[in-house]
Design an enzyme around this catalytic site. Sequence first.
Site, PDB file in Angstrom:
ATOM      1  N   HIS A 295       0.818  -1.213   0.000  1.00  0.00           N
ATOM      2  CA  HIS A 295       0.000   0.000   0.000  1.00  0.00           C
ATOM      3  C   HIS A 295       0.852   1.263   0.000  1.00  0.00           C
ATOM      4  CE1 HIS A 295      -4.062  -1.829   1.551  1.00  0.00           C
ATOM      5  NE2 HIS A 295      -3.708  -2.267   0.364  1.00  0.00           N
TER       6      HIS A 295
ATOM      7  N   TYR B 257      -9.493   4.255   2.688  1.00  0.00           N
ATOM      8  CA  TYR B 257     -10.177   3.125   3.320  1.00  0.00           C
ATOM      9  C   TYR B 257     -11.673   3.395   3.456  1.00  0.00           C
ATOM     10  CZ  TYR B 257      -5.848   0.687   4.367  1.00  0.00           C
ATOM     11  OH  TYR B 257      -4.664   0.000   4.250  1.00  0.00           O
TER      12      TYR B 257
ATOM     13  N   GLU C 123       0.841   1.337   8.143  1.00  0.00           N
ATOM     14  CA  GLU C 123       1.261   2.213   7.044  1.00  0.00           C
ATOM     15  C   GLU C 123       1.747   3.554   7.562  1.00  0.00           C
ATOM     16  OE1 GLU C 123      -2.265   1.984   4.618  1.00  0.00           O
ATOM     17  OE2 GLU C 123      -1.983  -0.188   4.439  1.00  0.00           O
TER      18      GLU C 123
ATOM     19  N   TYR D  16      11.652  -3.084  -2.706  1.00  0.00           N
ATOM     20  CA  TYR D  16      11.279  -2.728  -4.072  1.00  0.00           C
ATOM     21  C   TYR D  16      10.851  -1.269  -4.120  1.00  0.00           C
ATOM     22  CZ  TYR D  16       6.814  -3.938  -1.844  1.00  0.00           C
ATOM     23  OH  TYR D  16       5.766  -4.036  -0.968  1.00  0.00           O
TER      24      TYR D  16
ATOM     25  N   ARG E 299       3.766  -0.100 -11.123  1.00  0.00           N
ATOM     26  CA  ARG E 299       4.230  -1.463 -10.887  1.00  0.00           C
ATOM     27  C   ARG E 299       5.420  -1.405  -9.918  1.00  0.00           C
ATOM     28  NH1 ARG E 299       0.205  -1.543 -13.285  1.00  0.00           N
ATOM     29  NH2 ARG E 299      -0.362  -2.731 -15.147  1.00  0.00           N
ATOM     30  N   GLN E 300       5.598  -2.477  -9.147  1.00  0.00           N
ATOM     31  CA  GLN E 300       6.723  -2.552  -8.233  1.00  0.00           C
ATOM     32  C   GLN E 300       7.830  -3.429  -8.823  1.00  0.00           C
ATOM     33  OE1 GLN E 300       3.537  -3.336  -6.858  1.00  0.00           O
ATOM     34  NE2 GLN E 300       3.178  -1.531  -5.591  1.00  0.00           N
TER      35      GLN E 300
ATOM     36  N   SER F  53      11.841  -5.020  -7.785  1.00  0.00           N
ATOM     37  CA  SER F  53      12.851  -5.234  -6.752  1.00  0.00           C
ATOM     38  C   SER F  53      14.118  -4.461  -7.070  1.00  0.00           C
ATOM     39  CB  SER F  53      13.181  -6.724  -6.636  1.00  0.00           C
ATOM     40  OG  SER F  53      12.052  -7.460  -6.249  1.00  0.00           O
TER      41      SER F  53
ATOM     42  N   THR G 175      15.718 -11.490  -8.588  1.00  0.00           N
ATOM     43  CA  THR G 175      16.127 -10.119  -8.260  1.00  0.00           C
ATOM     44  C   THR G 175      16.126  -9.798  -6.767  1.00  0.00           C
ATOM     45  OG1 THR G 175      13.890  -9.396  -8.916  1.00  0.00           O
ATOM     46  CG2 THR G 175      15.668  -9.108 -10.510  1.00  0.00           C
TER      47      THR G 175
END
Length: 404
Positions: free
Chosen positions: A88, A98, A140, A191, A206-207, A209, A284
């Site tokens: 998140h 939320y 978070e 990442y 996008r994530q 590493s 990775t």
Amino acid sequence: MLSERSTPIVRATLPAVGAALDRITDRFYRRMFEARPDLLRDLFNRGNQANGEQRRALAGSVAAFAGMLVEHPDRRPDTMLRRIAHKHVSLGITAEQYDIVHHHLMSAIGETLGEAVTPEVAAAWDEVYWLMARALIALEADLYREAGTTAGEVWGRMEVVDRRRETEDVVTLALRPTDDRSLPPFRPGQYVGIRVELPDGARQIRQYSLIGPANGSERRISVKRVRGTEGTGGAGTPDGEVSHLLHDRARVGDVLDVTLPFGDLPLPGGEGPILLASAGIGITPLLAVLEHLAATGSDRPVLVAHADRSPIDHAHRELQRELVDKLPNASLRVWYERTADGAPGDPIDPTELELPPHPSAPTAWLCGPLPFMRAVRNDLLERGVPAAGVHYEVFGPDLWIADH
């Protein structure tokens, strides 16, 4: 902890809600995106929405959380919650969002289950939602604080300063801040989020590493081109929008939106043996762990295992070997589906892994397709490796999350 009033209601309705969760989450996402199309355009992964993975991951996490509330009220699934929280914050999620999810999810439950959702049932599941949501919000907030930023403020501009093709489907990009800001060290296995604008104007995230020195002046990521699959009746998966754009268009001098580093793959501690098992691009995050071990002069017993389609598809093959060779007590085991000349290779067999002899149980880090990780994990558990000592990283929605 779930209240005494809600616990028996959730326990009684959990089978019905659990059986309908796939339909509930499908309706939830359709409702939310109809009301807020900007969320699908600029926040949620459109590919994971198309193939249903995000829906299944949400259903699994809700079911796992509710099940633990009623079966183990003195425990909390912190591993699952931390994994979600890191994802998140790498998207810049804030507490206010939320409320949006709550509105559409509770409406979807009522619309799907109809008259079975009495006011008492609705109140009990509302409590489940907010227990999970507030736990995530608190985690978070801690992650934003640790990163030295405020909620949602995770983005910075970085220039592509180098581009290297590793294999036909994998390219490595080196990124450097466009301003004079210094880069804080990242932890091995973490990442960053990459945000790009697509031809239709959507800004998808996008994530990827991080690899390379953890305290360097650059960030390096490897991007695998995600190729879609065909299926009968529209059951195929689409090409990866962001990976194709980065492969086809990202060049030296281009500027990308990049987040601060996040991710909860734990650092290797202690003196016991280590297993780093990866498949494909799953190399990775574990490569970063291997780099950390080499940089710190670790003399721990290390077994590195990697599976790939063929030697030419094995991204970072030379670097992986170099790092293993730097460690005095490390060995490398590789499986290939095909040899360099195209002949059939060795089948992947986790039982062939010879764990280093040591009085301490090994700690394992796994990354790759779910069937590969399940096979390795199951074999380790059968050999007596404690489940708490087996860690994993999943690219995309965590479809394994309900198992842990």
